[in-house]
Write a protein that holds these residues in place. Sequence first.
Motif, short mmCIF file in Angstrom:
data_model
loop_
_atom_site.label_atom_id
_atom_site.label_comp_id
_atom_site.label_asym_id
_atom_site.label_seq_id
_atom_site.Cartn_x
_atom_site.Cartn_y
_atom_site.Cartn_z
N VAL A 177 0.87 -1.00 0.19
CA VAL A 177 -0.08 -0.07 -0.08
C VAL A 177 0.84 1.23 -0.22
CG1 VAL A 177 -1.97 1.22 1.21
CG2 VAL A 177 -1.68 -1.39 1.49
N GLY A 178 0.32 2.21 -0.77
CA GLY A 178 1.12 3.56 -0.68
C GLY A 178 0.89 4.37 0.55
N LEU A 179 1.56 4.87 1.21
CA LEU A 179 1.26 5.64 2.54
C LEU A 179 1.44 7.01 2.08
CD1 LEU A 179 0.62 5.81 5.44
CD2 LEU A 179 3.09 5.88 5.89
N ASN A 180 0.24 7.80 2.09
CA ASN A 180 0.18 9.16 1.69
C ASN A 180 0.19 10.17 2.64
OD1 ASN A 180 0.15 9.66 -1.23
ND2 ASN A 180 -1.00 7.55 -1.20
N PHE A 181 0.65 11.33 2.40
CA PHE A 181 0.54 12.42 3.55
C PHE A 181 -0.74 12.67 4.01
CE2 PHE A 181 1.19 16.77 4.92
CZ PHE A 181 2.65 17.00 4.98
N ARG A 182 -1.87 12.42 3.24
CA ARG A 182 -3.23 12.38 3.44
C ARG A 182 -3.66 11.22 4.54
NH1 ARG A 182 -7.73 13.50 -0.88
NH2 ARG A 182 -9.68 12.99 0.40
N ASP A 183 -3.13 10.23 4.56
CA ASP A 183 -3.40 9.04 5.41
C ASP A 183 -3.00 9.79 6.88
OD1 ASP A 183 -4.42 7.19 3.72
OD2 ASP A 183 -2.53 6.96 2.99
N VAL A 184 -1.76 10.42 6.99
CA VAL A 184 -1.17 10.89 8.16
C VAL A 184 -2.12 11.93 8.67
CG1 VAL A 184 0.92 11.76 9.30
CG2 VAL A 184 1.14 10.27 7.43
N LEU A 185 -2.61 12.88 7.90
CA LEU A 185 -3.55 14.07 8.20
C LEU A 185 -4.75 13.24 8.61
CD1 LEU A 185 -2.82 16.32 5.05
CD2 LEU A 185 -1.96 16.72 7.32
N ASN A 186 -5.13 12.35 7.97
CA ASN A 186 -6.50 11.70 8.40
C ASN A 186 -6.50 11.07 9.76
OD1 ASN A 186 -8.42 12.05 6.46
ND2 ASN A 186 -7.70 10.29 5.13
N ALA A 187 -5.19 10.36 10.19
CA ALA A 187 -5.24 9.66 11.20
C ALA A 187 -5.09 10.74 12.56
CB ALA A 187 -4.21 8.98 11.40
N LEU A 188 -4.55 11.71 12.18
CA LEU A 188 -4.37 13.02 12.97
C LEU A 188 -5.56 13.83 13.11
CD1 LEU A 188 -0.62 14.08 12.37
CD2 LEU A 188 -1.34 12.71 14.21
N GLY A 189 -6.62 13.51 12.39
CA GLY A 189 -7.96 14.41 12.68
C GLY A 189 -7.92 15.77 11.84
N LEU A 190 -6.66 16.00 10.94
CA LEU A 190 -6.53 17.21 10.45
C LEU A 190 -7.47 17.63 9.42
CD1 LEU A 190 -2.68 17.65 11.00
CD2 LEU A 190 -4.34 18.42 12.39
N LEU A 191 -8.05 16.73 8.85
CA LEU A 191 -8.99 16.76 7.64
C LEU A 191 -10.56 16.61 8.19
CD1 LEU A 191 -7.04 15.14 4.96
CD2 LEU A 191 -7.25 17.70 5.07
N LYS A 192 -10.92 16.35 9.26
CA LYS A 192 -12.13 16.09 10.21
C LYS A 192 -13.09 16.97 9.41
CE LYS A 192 -12.27 16.16 14.53
NZ LYS A 192 -12.12 15.96 15.94
N GLU A 193 -12.83 18.32 9.46
CA GLU A 193 -14.24 19.46 9.28
C GLU A 193 -14.32 19.27 7.91
OE1 GLU A 193 -12.95 23.03 10.87
OE2 GLU A 193 -13.01 22.04 12.82
N TYR A 194 -13.08 19.13 6.95
CA TYR A 194 -13.44 19.07 5.54
C TYR A 194 -14.13 17.66 5.07
CZ TYR A 194 -11.75 18.05 0.68
OH TYR A 194 -11.60 17.63 -0.52
#
Length: 309
Positions: free
Chosen positions: A96-113
């Motif tokens: 699996v490719g681990l993307n910047f977005r997966d990290v942002l997701n795990a940290l909840g930084l895209l929660k509102e979006y």
Amino acid sequence: LDPKSHVSETIPKLVDELLSNNNEDQIAIRQGVRYVARLVQQQKQKLTSQQQLPIPEAQPLELKLSEYGLIDNLNWQPIQRRPPKAQEVEIQVKAVGLNFRDVLNALGLLKEYYAQVLGITNVEQLTLGLECVGVIASVGDNVSQWQVGDEVMAFVPNGFSSFVTTAAEFVMAKPKQMSFPEAATLPLTFFTAYYGLQHLAKIQPGERVLIHAAAGGVGQAAVQIALQAGAEVFATASPPKWDFLKSLGVQQIMNSRTFDFASEIMHLTQGAGVDIVLNSLNGEFIDKSFAVLYQVRIISYNKTGIVAG
Ligand SMILES: NC(=O)c1ccc[n+]([C@@H]2O[C@H](COP(=O)([O-])OP(=O)(O)OC[C@H]3O[C@@H](n4cnc5c(N)ncnc54)[C@H](OP(=O)(O)O)[C@@H]3O)[C@@H](O)[C@H]2O)c1
């Protein structure tokens, strides 16, 4: 702080850290043990069975997040395989490719979006892994281009799974000379860079292109596509990555963590600026990037800080 300990235990430890004279800037207390961030070379050794994460072979699993905010909150959960519909295929995932977005997701930084745009309001609805590489396990009735056993790369909604089912049109053949982990780095990065530079910007030989964060995943793909198109590449990156970019054939390299790139580009191009900017940085980097554009062709692929209009 240790989310599993009572606040009466964690607050004194926090106070001790804040009042101490050490230079650590990342400290985690877990069950009374103090951890600090260190990068060390991994020794090649076989892990003992106690050190390995137990993953049962027979039970299909998916990596899920139980609570936003900490990467520790990731765990494997049993899933049911989903048979492909008419235009779909099922893939047995190998890498699996681990993307910047997966990290942002795990940290909840895209929660509102995610809540506003995708209607994802509960962490249990969140899936991880945007791309994967594997072997076709089964095909839907109307799929003729793929057969069971084909080695493929794919865009998927939940790549961190033993098996994923996705639309057949999101699947590509894996280059034979590449290993599964090598191929897992390709789909999203090259697709994003190709779509931005070739499809949207219609890059031409001799054009000047500024590629921000050029040593990152999308950046490296963009450098290769731009050089192959015969463009002149201006790149930004952190100074420790400059030698690497030179090895890719980039000659004009500037710092990605300061705004000096704007004046440097105007100097290097005798005030002419560049034709295209491929950008993933936000804030003032966007304004400065507009300032060095000869015509308005700026391709921004970041999720936050996008300028409207
Ligand atoms: N819209 C889309 O379809 C799409 C597709 C793919 C990616 N993306 C987004 O594009 C961005 C880059 O993706 P990627 O896969 O290329 O990521 P990546 O491989 O992790 O690279 C990110 C780069 O950003 C630079 N950077 C600048 N400021 C940073 C900071 N404060 N902290 C960490 N890195 C920083 C780093 O380069 P330096 O150290 O050299 O500055 C790093 O190489 C991400 O935000 C990702 O979510 C969007």
